[in-house]
Design a protein around this motif. Sequence first.
Motif, mmCIF file in Angstrom:
data_model
loop_
_atom_site.group_PDB
_atom_site.id
_atom_site.type_symbol
_atom_site.label_atom_id
_atom_site.label_comp_id
_atom_site.label_asym_id
_atom_site.label_seq_id
_atom_site.Cartn_x
_atom_site.Cartn_y
_atom_site.Cartn_z
ATOM 1 N N GLN A 31 0.840 -1.199 0.000
ATOM 2 C CA GLN A 31 0.000 0.000 0.000
ATOM 3 C C GLN A 31 0.875 1.249 0.000
ATOM 4 O O GLN A 31 0.610 2.215 -0.725
ATOM 5 C CB GLN A 31 -0.901 -0.021 1.245
ATOM 6 N N ILE A 32 1.920 1.227 0.804
ATOM 7 C CA ILE A 32 2.827 2.370 0.881
ATOM 8 C C ILE A 32 3.469 2.630 -0.487
ATOM 9 O O ILE A 32 3.539 3.764 -0.953
ATOM 10 C CB ILE A 32 3.899 2.123 1.972
ATOM 11 N N HIS A 33 3.890 1.557 -1.141
ATOM 12 C CA HIS A 33 4.516 1.707 -2.459
ATOM 13 C C HIS A 33 3.531 2.245 -3.491
ATOM 14 O O HIS A 33 3.883 3.045 -4.346
ATOM 15 C CB HIS A 33 5.103 0.373 -2.920
ATOM 16 N N LYS A 34 2.276 1.804 -3.377
ATOM 17 C CA LYS A 34 1.261 2.278 -4.330
ATOM 18 C C LYS A 34 1.002 3.767 -4.191
ATOM 19 O O LYS A 34 0.732 4.451 -5.159
ATOM 20 C CB LYS A 34 -0.058 1.526 -4.086
ATOM 21 N N ASN A 35 1.056 4.241 -2.966
ATOM 22 C CA ASN A 35 0.751 5.655 -2.719
ATOM 23 C C ASN A 35 1.907 6.587 -3.068
ATOM 24 O O ASN A 35 1.723 7.792 -3.169
ATOM 25 C CB ASN A 35 0.362 5.873 -1.250
ATOM 26 N N LEU A 36 3.101 6.022 -3.222
ATOM 27 C CA LEU A 36 4.299 6.830 -3.502
ATOM 28 C C LEU A 36 4.194 7.558 -4.829
ATOM 29 O O LEU A 36 3.713 7.000 -5.805
ATOM 30 C CB LEU A 36 5.510 5.906 -3.616
ATOM 31 N N ASN A 37 4.713 8.761 -4.848
ATOM 32 C CA ASN A 37 4.893 9.445 -6.122
ATOM 33 C C ASN A 37 6.383 9.740 -6.273
ATOM 34 O O ASN A 37 6.899 10.688 -5.693
ATOM 35 C CB ASN A 37 4.073 10.731 -6.159
ATOM 36 N N GLU A 41 10.180 14.924 -4.634
ATOM 37 C CA GLU A 41 11.359 14.854 -3.774
ATOM 38 C C GLU A 41 10.939 14.586 -2.329
ATOM 39 O O GLU A 41 10.200 15.389 -1.749
ATOM 40 C CB GLU A 41 12.089 16.201 -3.831
ATOM 41 N N ALA A 42 11.417 13.497 -1.751
ATOM 42 C CA ALA A 42 11.085 13.209 -0.348
ATOM 43 C C ALA A 42 11.578 14.343 0.559
ATOM 44 O O ALA A 42 10.925 14.702 1.540
ATOM 45 C CB ALA A 42 11.700 11.892 0.078
ATOM 46 N N CYS A 43 12.716 14.912 0.208
ATOM 47 C CA CYS A 43 13.319 15.908 1.098
ATOM 48 C C CYS A 43 12.598 17.249 1.080
ATOM 49 O O CYS A 43 12.546 17.936 2.092
ATOM 50 C CB CYS A 43 14.784 16.121 0.724
ATOM 51 N N SER A 44 12.031 17.620 -0.050
ATOM 52 C CA SER A 44 11.437 18.963 -0.095
ATOM 53 C C SER A 44 9.925 18.952 0.127
ATOM 54 O O SER A 44 9.368 19.903 0.671
ATOM 55 C CB SER A 44 11.769 19.651 -1.421
ATOM 56 N N GLY A 52 1.467 11.173 -2.864
ATOM 57 C CA GLY A 52 1.135 11.825 -4.146
ATOM 58 C C GLY A 52 0.361 10.950 -5.108
ATOM 59 O O GLY A 52 -0.366 11.442 -5.967
ATOM 60 N N ASN A 53 0.506 9.634 -4.980
ATOM 61 C CA ASN A 53 -0.192 8.744 -5.907
ATOM 62 C C ASN A 53 -1.453 8.149 -5.291
ATOM 63 O O ASN A 53 -2.033 7.228 -5.850
ATOM 64 C CB ASN A 53 0.754 7.604 -6.311
ATOM 65 N N TYR A 54 -1.835 8.655 -4.137
ATOM 66 C CA TYR A 54 -2.970 8.057 -3.415
ATOM 67 C C TYR A 54 -4.213 7.965 -4.286
ATOM 68 O O TYR A 54 -4.840 6.926 -4.395
ATOM 69 C CB TYR A 54 -3.299 8.854 -2.153
ATOM 70 N N PHE A 556 9.480 3.892 8.379
ATOM 71 C CA PHE A 556 8.757 4.493 9.501
ATOM 72 C C PHE A 556 8.081 5.790 9.052
ATOM 73 O O PHE A 556 6.892 6.000 9.284
ATOM 74 C CB PHE A 556 9.741 4.777 10.649
ATOM 75 N N HIS A 557 8.838 6.663 8.396
ATOM 76 C CA HIS A 557 8.266 7.944 7.964
ATOM 77 C C HIS A 557 7.154 7.748 6.943
ATOM 78 O O HIS A 557 6.134 8.433 6.988
ATOM 79 C CB HIS A 557 9.352 8.832 7.359
ATOM 80 N N LEU A 558 7.361 6.806 6.027
ATOM 81 C CA LEU A 558 6.349 6.570 4.994
ATOM 82 C C LEU A 558 5.063 6.018 5.606
ATOM 83 O O LEU A 558 3.962 6.395 5.220
ATOM 84 C CB LEU A 558 6.890 5.597 3.942
ATOM 85 N N SER A 559 5.225 5.137 6.584
ATOM 86 C CA SER A 559 4.054 4.550 7.238
ATOM 87 C C SER A 559 3.330 5.605 8.077
ATOM 88 O O SER A 559 2.102 5.674 8.091
ATOM 89 C CB SER A 559 4.500 3.375 8.105
ATOM 90 N N TYR A 560 4.100 6.446 8.741
ATOM 91 C CA TYR A 560 3.517 7.555 9.510
ATOM 92 C C TYR A 560 2.650 8.422 8.600
ATOM 93 O O TYR A 560 1.540 8.812 8.948
ATOM 94 C CB TYR A 560 4.656 8.383 10.125
ATOM 95 N N ALA A 561 3.184 8.691 7.397
ATOM 96 C CA ALA A 561 2.470 9.590 6.476
ATOM 97 C C ALA A 561 1.161 8.984 5.974
ATOM 98 O O ALA A 561 0.266 9.719 5.549
ATOM 99 C CB ALA A 561 3.379 9.942 5.301
#
Length: 622
Positions: A31-37, A41-44, A52-54, A556-561
């Motif tokens: 699920q986390i990978h699917k929602n990724l865009n 930039e993760a940092c900005s 972004g891809n939710y 951890f950060h991705l799951s938190y988000a």
Amino acid sequence: MEWCVLLCAFLLLGFVPIQADVDQSTLAALQIHKNLNRSQEACSNFWNYACGNYSASDGAKYVDNFELVEDQYAQAMVEFMEGDLEFVDSDVQLNEGPALHWPEEDFHSLESNEWALETAKFRRHGLNAVFFDERVDVAYNDSLRSVVQLKMPAPSSSYSERRALQLLKLHHSGSEAEVSRLVEQLRQLEAKHRQEEPLVQSWTLADLEQKIPQINWQAYFHELLSGHLNGVLFEVSDVDYLRELGQLLGNTSRSTINLYLRLRLTVLLKQTGPARRCPKTCIHHMRALLPLGMNYLYNRYVYKNRNLVDNIQLLEIFDSLKGMFGKYLEANRLQLSPAQLSYVREKLSTMKLRVGNLPEETSPAFYDSHYESANFSDYHHLDNVLEALSLRTRLQHDVLRLPHSRLDLRRYYVNDDVVKARTSPFYENERNTITVPLIFLQFPLFDHRQHSIFQYSLMGGVLAHELSHAFEHEGILFDADGNESPVGLQIRDTKTFQNAIKCAAQTPAVSLKERLADLNGLQLAYDTFFGMDHNSQLYTYRPYAFESEFQAPQLFHLSYAQFFCGILPPVLGHDRDDVRVNVNVANLRQFSLDFKCSPPAVESPPVCEMWRPTASSTLVSA
Ligand SMILES: [Zn+2]
């Protein structure tokens, strides 16, 4: 050969539960990978990167993960309720009931203009904050003593005002001018007397009658409490407003007041009623109006199997968070005095976690009698909504009838005037308690079979946010027992505390207390899982079986988000979800290390921390 079969069987048996664990974790990682865009930039802009891809993923059906778990809940409850019916009579005609025709005779039975009595009659049907706000709460200095709070309506009720005027235009009642004038006069009166922090007076009924004789309080409360007025205590704000209000309404015609009250009740019914007439929206509607009944049914018939194990895991997470906050207090970043420190420690150690908004009391006698006074019909939808609203008001006021108006904590559950039931966990200052609604305990928000990294980041992050509410600038005023305390005020006034608040407010926030709970919450959840002063530059992580790309801190950060993923809604009470995530990770000093962000070209502002100990030398030099 046989030993091999035996061994295989043994191994298989042994692996079954582990396999199930891995599956739920794989699902979460997927699920986390699917929602990724990945174009972001993760940092900005971390929210854009993580969520972004939710809308393009499976979640597209829902606005966010809340709507998803709410839909799962409704589906399960509809199945349960329809499965339980012996027959469904398709010929039953649901009657809308009387839209603008309230029991008028009832309201017109008086000779003189007794607007207070009329207001009380509508209040009994759940209508509040038309002329003044009247509700049952607990005393500011005694969280077990129920009191009646009286004050001017909150600015938020102006929405209902506008809708009432719109309705009036539609119905061409011929009284438009009078009602509009009354609404305008009320607005002016509120504007004249509105104060940031009005003085609160603690009065008896006799005091109230003497200090604000312009309002017939006897009539109002006699109607509302059926005469049970002995020993009731009142907390009154906006005294001058109430006095002038009494004069204004005393000079307003009875029919105008009655019409305006009826309009406002119609607006309330539209607001609280289900948006569409279908089984699922009806479930949510009942969840808001009849929380005890709905929670009981869900807990007993749908949720039952998860109850024990969820409870244990949630308490484990909660205890670890408390343990880490205890370590924060040892470092005493805010330089509190010993007395102030023990105040905070006491509050921390007595804080409770409740899984499900249900009372301790489980006896059938309690459940059988709790809704007994309600009279629901099989056919009239609007009558039933009205009945449910009346029931809620009645139950809220019933507390005043208990000896010395003392709360019976064994039977306590949250039954307030929400239009939409809560899905997310919440903290109550007066109870020093975090409640996690059962509806929240569903994938993708929580699943007991998931790896702890998912649980500690998402559920842990949410619980840490709620725990932090106890220690922000409003929560800190309440002591361990939920009473307002001068020690809390002292702590709030210290320079170190004030500096921490100023730091958090540097980036504008819709709500400062939410900002503080957000920043402290993420820091606490992160430290609880990784340990204090964690530095991902010093460790290499063996990837998890269910996740080959991201290292533990990144995951951890991705799951938190994920808690914040969704189609961005308009802002209500909190900052928008993307702002929340981006501001939160920017104030976690480890985040840029975890994602190997290059140092910013311009010097970025220092991170804001309140309770978290300052960084140790290893991390500063990293
Ligand atoms: Zn909050």
